[in-house]
Write a protein that holds these residues in place. Structure first.
Motif, PDB file in Angstrom:
ATOM      1  N   SER A 263      -8.109   4.274 -11.527  1.00 58.56           N
ATOM      2  CA  SER A 263      -9.130   5.205 -11.054  1.00 58.56           C
ATOM      3  C   SER A 263      -8.818   6.638 -11.468  1.00 58.56           C
ATOM      4  CB  SER A 263      -9.238   5.135  -9.526  1.00 58.56           C
ATOM      5  OG  SER A 263      -7.982   5.474  -8.921  1.00 58.56           O
ATOM      6  N   ASP A 264      -7.555   6.945 -11.679  1.00 62.43           N
ATOM      7  CA  ASP A 264      -7.143   8.276 -12.133  1.00 62.43           C
ATOM      8  C   ASP A 264      -5.758   8.181 -12.751  1.00 62.43           C
ATOM      9  OD1 ASP A 264      -4.969   9.004  -9.999  1.00 62.43           O
ATOM     10  OD2 ASP A 264      -6.691   8.312  -8.830  1.00 62.43           O
TER      11      ASP A 264
ATOM     12  N   VAL B  73      -9.679  12.142 -13.323  1.00 57.87           N
ATOM     13  CA  VAL B  73     -10.524  11.041 -12.867  1.00 57.87           C
ATOM     14  C   VAL B  73     -11.598  10.774 -13.915  1.00 57.87           C
ATOM     15  CG1 VAL B  73     -12.073  10.211 -11.070  1.00 57.87           C
ATOM     16  CG2 VAL B  73     -10.114  11.643 -10.470  1.00 57.87           C
TER      17      VAL B  73
ATOM     18  N   ILE C  92      -8.466   3.951   0.222  1.00 53.70           N
ATOM     19  CA  ILE C  92      -9.252   5.142   0.501  1.00 53.70           C
ATOM     20  C   ILE C  92     -10.501   4.707   1.260  1.00 53.70           C
ATOM     21  CG2 ILE C  92     -10.530   7.083  -0.499  1.00 53.70           C
ATOM     22  CD1 ILE C  92      -8.682   6.949  -2.884  1.00 53.70           C
TER      23      ILE C  92
ATOM     24  N   ASP D 193       0.842  -1.188   0.000  1.00 51.36           N
ATOM     25  CA  ASP D 193       0.000   0.000   0.000  1.00 51.36           C
ATOM     26  C   ASP D 193       0.880   1.242   0.000  1.00 51.36           C
ATOM     27  OD1 ASP D 193      -2.140   1.702   0.191  1.00 51.36           O
ATOM     28  OD2 ASP D 193      -2.220   1.601   2.366  1.00 51.36           O
TER      29      ASP D 193
ATOM     30  N   GLN E  18      -7.773   1.778  -4.411  1.00 51.94           N
ATOM     31  CA  GLN E  18      -7.834   2.506  -5.665  1.00 51.94           C
ATOM     32  C   GLN E  18      -6.447   2.498  -6.325  1.00 51.94           C
ATOM     33  OE1 GLN E  18     -10.840   4.017  -6.862  1.00 51.94           O
ATOM     34  NE2 GLN E  18     -11.617   2.725  -5.207  1.00 51.94           N
ATOM     35  N   VAL E  19      -6.440   2.470  -7.653  1.00 54.91           N
ATOM     36  CA  VAL E  19      -5.184   2.416  -8.391  1.00 54.91           C
ATOM     37  C   VAL E  19      -5.062   3.664  -9.254  1.00 54.91           C
ATOM     38  CG1 VAL E  19      -3.723   1.076  -9.937  1.00 54.91           C
ATOM     39  CG2 VAL E  19      -5.437  -0.083  -8.515  1.00 54.91           C
ATOM     40  N   GLY E  20      -4.089   4.498  -8.908  1.00 54.25           N
ATOM     41  CA  GLY E  20      -3.812   5.688  -9.694  1.00 54.25           C
ATOM     42  C   GLY E  20      -2.580   5.460 -10.553  1.00 54.25           C
TER      43      GLY E  20
ATOM     44  N   TYR F 248      -0.991   1.996  -5.801  1.00 52.02           N
ATOM     45  CA  TYR F 248      -2.141   1.442  -5.081  1.00 52.02           C
ATOM     46  C   TYR F 248      -2.259   2.126  -3.717  1.00 52.02           C
ATOM     47  CZ  TYR F 248      -1.863  -2.309  -8.538  1.00 52.02           C
ATOM     48  OH  TYR F 248      -1.818  -3.029  -9.714  1.00 52.02           O
ATOM     49  N   SER F 249      -3.476   2.497  -3.344  1.00 52.21           N
ATOM     50  CA  SER F 249      -3.702   3.109  -2.041  1.00 52.21           C
ATOM     51  C   SER F 249      -5.099   2.767  -1.555  1.00 52.21           C
ATOM     52  CB  SER F 249      -3.518   4.628  -2.105  1.00 52.21           C
ATOM     53  OG  SER F 249      -4.408   5.207  -3.038  1.00 52.21           O
TER      54      SER F 249
ATOM     55  N   GLN G 175     -14.011   3.655  -0.202  1.00 51.83           N
ATOM     56  CA  GLN G 175     -13.864   3.299  -1.614  1.00 51.83           C
ATOM     57  C   GLN G 175     -12.992   2.065  -1.821  1.00 51.83           C
ATOM     58  OE1 GLN G 175     -12.963   6.635  -4.252  1.00 51.83           O
ATOM     59  NE2 GLN G 175     -13.515   8.086  -2.621  1.00 51.83           N
TER      60      GLN G 175
ATOM     61  N   GLU H  15      -4.426  15.147 -11.204  1.00 53.34           N
ATOM     62  CA  GLU H  15      -4.991  13.805 -11.417  1.00 53.34           C
ATOM     63  C   GLU H  15      -6.314  13.927 -12.163  1.00 53.34           C
ATOM     64  OE1 GLU H  15      -5.312  12.207  -7.527  1.00 53.34           O
ATOM     65  OE2 GLU H  15      -3.197  11.668  -7.385  1.00 53.34           O
TER      66      GLU H  15
END
Length: 272
Positions: free
Chosen positions: A228-229, A217, A149, A56, A155-157, A146-147, A152, A215
């Protein structure tokens, strides 16, 4: 759990030849050439560092985001100096560069100096153009992040590069070199053998400055597949900075040695 997330490596080699020659008492000539090669490598991490999201907030480098990238450039310059009189001096220089990955660049400079009161008061001015090539890091860096949230889930930015499929689908142009103009006007004053004061006004304009975008989205779409963004480096801004530099230099004897004191200050009048 421990793993190797990979990393990055950068190296470069530079070779140059410089030649200068006085053509009489009033004219000076200099010219030269330079060759430079650069290599940027994104080192792949261990499978556990990126598989299933990896760690993470800091996943390893996946195979599709890793690789070794290289470019080279070849440049040459010409510099002329001319003493029109005991008081008036002119200088001019030009440089051309050819980059293997984004083409040619040409810059030049004109400068002049006039002695108003012998060496006691000197007026100088210059106008020049410049450029800064996008770095290999800005062109090729790409990473999924990957983080977690709250509310949610995971989420993968993505940071996507400008030569990627995603950038192409979004119509993002490839990075160009930043271009600049630089104007300076100044006075130099030699009060006596101990005290010198210089005051210079500068005005620097930069076109196509490279920055990291916000970012973006989007719930779905081919450019956002699995993300995700996304964000990317882009030539987005024109900036201008102007101001005044003041330098006071004082030197004197102290015992058996010498003492030198410099006081420098800057006032930025415009920065946008």
């Amino acid at each position: 759990v421990s793993f190797d997330p990979g990393g990055t490596r950068f190296s470069h080699s530079v070779g140059n030849i410089d030649i200068s020659k006085s053509l009489g008492s009033k004219v000076g000539l200099a010219f030269g050439t330079e060759f430079r090669t650069e290599t940027f490598e994104v080192i792949e991490g261990e499978l556990s560092s990126y598989d299933g999201g990896g760690a993470d907030s800091f996943s390893g480098n996946a195979p599709e985001n890793s690789g070794k990238f290289n470019r080279y450039n070849f440049g040459g310059y010409l510099d002329l100096a001319y003493d029109a009189s005991d008081k008036l001096f002119f200088g001019g220089a030009a440089r051309v560069e050819n980059y293997s990955d984004f083409g040619n660049a040409f810059v030049w400079k004109l400068s002049s100096r006039y002695k108003i009161v012998d060496d006691k008061l000197v007026l100088r001015a210059s106008y020049s153009t410049g450029f800064r090539a996008p770095t290999l890091h800005q062109i090729y860096t790409q990473k999924a992040q990957y983080s977690f949230i709250p509310g949610q889930g995971i989420q993968v930015g993505g940071l996507v590069n400008n030569v990627s499929r995603e950038a192409n689908l979004l119509g993002i142009e490839k990075l160009k070199a930043e271009k600049s103009t630089n104007i300076s006007i100044g006075l130099g004053s030699k009060i006596n053998d101990k005290l010198n004061i210089t005051v210079d006004y500068y005005n620097i304009g930069v076109e196509d400055r490279i920055v990291l975008s916000n970012e973006i989205v989007q719930p779905a779409g081919p450019a956002f597949q699995g993300l995700s963004d996304i964000s990317f480096f882009v030539n987005a801004l024109d900036t201008r900075t102007s101001g005044i530099d003041i330098v006071v230099a004082y030197k004197t004897a102290m015992g058996k040695g010498k003492l030198g004191v410099n006081l420098a200050g800057n006032y930025t009048a415009e920065n946008r």
